[in-house]
Design an enzyme around this catalytic site. Structure first.
Site, PDB file in Angstrom:
ATOM      1  N   ALA A  43       0.869  -1.173   0.000  1.00 60.13           N
ATOM      2  CA  ALA A  43       0.000   0.000   0.000  1.00 60.13           C
ATOM      3  C   ALA A  43       0.904   1.221   0.000  1.00 60.13           C
ATOM      4  CB  ALA A  43      -0.871  -0.017   1.242  1.00 60.13           C
ATOM      5  N   THR A  44       0.453   2.283  -0.655  1.00 55.49           N
ATOM      6  CA  THR A  44       1.381   3.409  -0.789  1.00 55.49           C
ATOM      7  C   THR A  44       1.005   4.685  -0.059  1.00 55.49           C
ATOM      8  OG1 THR A  44       0.511   3.500  -3.009  1.00 55.49           O
ATOM      9  CG2 THR A  44       2.750   2.702  -2.744  1.00 55.49           C
ATOM     10  N   THR A  45       0.424   5.660  -0.725  1.00 54.25           N
ATOM     11  CA  THR A  45       0.456   6.988  -0.109  1.00 54.25           C
ATOM     12  C   THR A  45      -0.734   7.317   0.796  1.00 54.25           C
ATOM     13  OG1 THR A  45       1.649   7.691  -2.056  1.00 54.25           O
ATOM     14  CG2 THR A  45       0.838   9.432  -0.617  1.00 54.25           C
TER      15      THR A  45
END
Lengths: 271, 280
Positions: A43-45
């Protein structure tokens, strides 16, 4: 007699779990021999910013495994109790599990003790849990959450970020985590206004996420064709509220309208 | 072979334990649990503001207890652990009142047979459903017997008198205000003032609550308003004579000795049936 009946001392669910069913803890599963980072969805931002009397958290919807997009509509922002939520970046599986465990941890304390933990208490509790995951982090299964809460004692929103070793580090005004965070932070820095309204702060967060998606391959932008929009949560005196897809869509459409005129987004004044 | 010194037949032992537990419970104040149109109401006569007799266990499950505080507190904490561990390892929807009641039954049964001293407690596990028909209320006694209840339940000291008054005032499908009035009437000894609001511990499991967690404690102004609204609603319909009609039967009950052998005995006792479960 059941072990649940004995030694009812600690109000911590995680501590109870570590003696009763340690295999259910995300970090007690044995460390993989080799780093497996790229094979598991990430998962990123996540971005967060405070406003007058509260705090906003927003997360994009993309999960990636290496250069593959593994999911387009993953959720990374989780309500943890009436006045707080966490956003996760890093290994998605562990992050989701950690968020779930943390949610039970807070509720368990609340039910047992008949009171809610202080904002610091909540932040410290999460720090301990992240610290437990350090050996896994060293093998590429790192999860770095961000925690935001409304602090009823102060009447304001608070933001705590962490590193793989725990933390917590309280952030003033705004923060971002994940691979797109460098770009998001730049946008937040330019667009953030102290004591803005909740709605304006939501827009700031959406603009920051857009900039992150613009420059980071692992962060997804708003997907208007599939109607997949960032998850946006607002926490204030009234408690946690996740904006409906329709509300976010309206903001996203106005944002895209602006970007069609000026692709790099709104300009902050030079002087 | 000679009988060992100090031998007490098992039957006698069980009976003694049951008597002991029943006496302990009868010493305390009462609690009532009743269904109303939008959920389940739990009311306890409790002088302490901090030490609860009523508690949330999980999303839809509440707990009410009478008897010895440290003992039902241990049960409450264990119940929360039971619920949280199941909700965490499966799903929130997989935590049920029935499961929790069975867990408590096991624990209480084991304590009753294995320990020298039984728990002096009686508890209710209440789970609110989507409709009143889906509500589940389980009553558990010190020996681990379970009864599946419906409507209104009274337990604790003077339980029979309280239950009788509750029966007089309760009907199905009451509003929250009405149910609260019924509970208050049940907890009021005839001829006496109702317990002051500061000594009432009140909570609801409200099925219409938009949140996942349906348990809500009612305190302070909100509770006072509800009681006041119920009282006003009761007055014009001519139920003001209630107190007067309650009088005569009052004289019969109050000085009477604590119910050593209550006519409607607790679900099981050594001399009675051993655990019917009542699910049949």
């Amino acid at each position: 007699m059941s072990p649940m009946m004995l030694d009812t001392g600690s109000p911590s669910f995680t501590e109870f779990l570590s003696s009763y069913a340690p295999h259910l803890l995300p970090w007690r599963r044995g460390v993989p021999a080799e780093p497996v980072g790229d094979q598991i969805p990430h998962a990123t931002t996540i971005v967060a910013a405070t406003f007058a009397g509260g705090v906003v958290m927003a997360g994009d919807r993309r999960a990636t495994s290496g250069n593959m997009i593994s999911q387009r509509d993953i959720e990374k922002v989780f309500r943890t109790d009436e006045y707080s939520c966490v956003g996760i970046a890093g290994t998605a599986s562990i992050g989701i599990e950690l968020a779930r465990l943390y949610c039970v941890e807070l509720e368990h304390y609340e039910k047992r003790e008949g009171r809610v933990l202080s904002a610091e208490g909540k932040a410290n509790r999460l720090a301990t849990m992240i610290r437990g995951n350090l050996p896994m982090a060293m093998q590429g299964l790192a999860v770095v959450p961000m925690f935001v809460a409304y602090d009823p004692d102060r009447g304001e929103g608070r933001i705590f970020s962490y590193d793989v070793g725990g933390g917590p580090y309280e952030q003033k005004n705004y923060a971002a985590i994940g691979s797109g965070s460098i770009f998001a932070r730049g946008a937040l820095k330019k667009l953030y206004r102290e004591n803005a309204s909740a709605e304006d702060t939501v827009l700031v967060c959406l603009q920051a996420l857009y900039d992150a998606a613009d420059d980071d391959a692992a962060t997804g932008g708003p997907d208007v064709y599939r109607q997949i929009y960032p998850v946006v949560a607002v926490i204030d005196e009234e408690g946690f509220r996740r904006l409906s897809d329709e509300e976010v869509e309206a903001h996203v459409r106005s944002l895209l309208e602006g970007r069609s005129q000026s692709p790099d987004g709104p300009h902050a004044p030079l002087r | 072979m000679s009988i060992p010194f100090g031998y007490v037949p098992a039957e006698q032992q069980m009976r003694d334990k049951a008597d002991y537990a029943r006496k302990g419970i009868a010493r305390g104040r009462s609690s009532v649990v009743l269904q109303y149109d939008n959920g389940i109401l739990l009311v306890a006569h409790n002088a302490s503001r901090a030490l609860h007799k009523i508690s949330e266990i999980y999303d839809r499950i509440g707990f009410a207890a009478v008897g010895r505080y440290n003992e039902f507190e241990a049960l409450r904490l264990a119940g929360i652990r039971y619920a949280d561990i199941n909700g965490y390892s499966y799903d929130r929807a997989d935590v049920t009142g029935r499961g929790l009641a069975n867990f408590y039954a096991q624990q209480l049964g084991m304590i009753f047979t294995d320990s020298i001293k039984p728990f002096e407690v009686e508890i209710v596990v209440a789970e609110v459903g989507n409709t009143p028909e889906e509500d589940q209320i389980y009553r558990l006694t010190f020996d681990g017997s379970v009864q599946d209840e419906h409507g209104a339940i009274a337990m604790g000291g003077q339980a029979d008198a309280v239950a009788a008054r509750l029966k007089d005032h309760y009907r199905e499908g009451m509003t929250l205000e009405e149910a609260l009035q019924a509970a208050l009437a049940a907890l009021t000894e005839p001829g006496n003032e109702p317990p002051p609001t500061s000594q009432l511990e009140v909570a609801i499991l409200d099925r219409t609550r938009p949140l996942q967690r349906k348990f809500l404690r009612l305190t302070g102004r909100r509770l006072e308003r509800l009681i006041e609204a119920g009282r006003k609603a009761a007055e014009p319909s001519g139920e003001g004579g209630e107190a007067a009609t309650g009088g005569p039967e009052a004289q019969a009950t109050p000085p009477a000795t604590p119910p050593a052998t209550p006519p409607t005995a607790p679900p099981t006792a050594p001399e009675g049936e051993i655990d019917t479960g009542s699910g049949e």
